[in-house]
Enzyme design. Structure first.
Site: not given
Ligand code: OAD
Length: 247
Positions: A121, A192, A216-217
């Site tokens: 990006h 994500s 962590p998620e």
């Protein structure tokens, strides 16, 4: 967890071609807010999806320029963390084995010393012309302002990052895609996995090699991973890439 870590360390030792794909979470422990985390994400406060577009820049150049100036100032005040450093140190100990692909524009991998970072990006610290430059744009330094402009034709400088709706730099994407397709192992850290084509690199890697998610998620890419390690990048990357485990 220790068992899972040991298994992934073994995969890293055995990998001739390792790719690491990183996202905003890798810089979280340096103090750079992520994009989508509730409460701390930049989007919660500033709605970047409405600022990081060419349309927004054309509608209000000073506002978007100032927002990037704020982000640049923030990034200038933080330091690479143990995760960035572990990646840079591993690459230096194993020349040619690691391709580091990042969605981050903060430059922290580069500042940590990682060689040949593929910045999908772009990076925050560079500008480019909004319109294709004419001879006058090159003939003199841009006139200072928010944003700077060509004193003759008025062409504006803009951040050289990829905005929503824009294509990724084709050479960088092609190199990342080739590395993903050929790798034995891809570590996907701190993303994500909702933004494409970056997320597609993990799918490409999974077709031939192993994918491991470090986060962590839960993420969109857990489904293509052979292992998911729940933890932070500044903890897990050093734990996986520590010198004592080298092949
Ligand atoms: P996101 O903000 O979408 O996701 C950040 C991820 O990091 C989440 O999955 C968090 O759970 C995870 N995370 C948070 N803290 C972490 C930590 N300490 N260690 C590891 N992981 C942690 O950010 P990205 O996936 O990078 O694109 O977003 C992708 C792209 O969306 C960005 O590059 C940006 C945005 O649109 C452009 O600007 C073009």
């Amino acid at each position: 967890m220790d068992q899972a870590l040991a298994r992934v360390r073994g995969w890293i030792r055995a990998a001739d071609r390792l790719v690491v794909l990183t996202g905003a979470g890798v810089s979280a422990e340096s103090g750079v807010p992520t994009f989508r985390d509730a409460q701390t994400g930049l989007w919660a406060r500033l709605r970047p999806e409405e600022l990081a577009t060419e349309e927004a820049f054309r509608a209000d150049p000073p506002m978007v320029w100032d927002w990037y100036a704020m982000r640049r100032a923030m990034v200038a005040q933080v330091q690479p963390n143990a995760g960035h450093q572990a990646l840079a140190a591993w690459a230096q100990r194993h020349p040619g084995r690691l391709t580091l692909v990042t969605q981050n524009v903060d430059g922290l991998h580069q500042r940590a010393g990682s060689p040949g970072v593929l910045a999908l990006h772009g990076t925050l610290d560079q500008d480019r012309w909004l319109e294709p430059p004419r001879a006058c744009c090159h003939a003199q330094p841009p006139q200072a302002g928010r944003p700077p402009r060509c004193a003759t034709c008025g062409n504006l400088r803009r951040p050289a990052v990829v905005w929503f709706g824009e294509a990724l730099p084709p050479g960088v994407l092609a190199a990342a895609d080739e590395a993903a397709r050929r790798c034995d192992l891809m570590l996907v850290a701190g993303t994500s996995g909702v933004v494409w084509p970056a997320a597609g690199l993990a799918h490409a890697a999974a077709a031939r090699g192993r994918v491991v998610v470090l986060n962590p998620e839960p993420t969109e890419l857990d489904a293509v991973a052979q292992a998911v390690l729940r933890g932070t990048a500044a903890h897990l990357l050093p734990a996986l890439l520590a010198e004592g485990d080298d092949a």
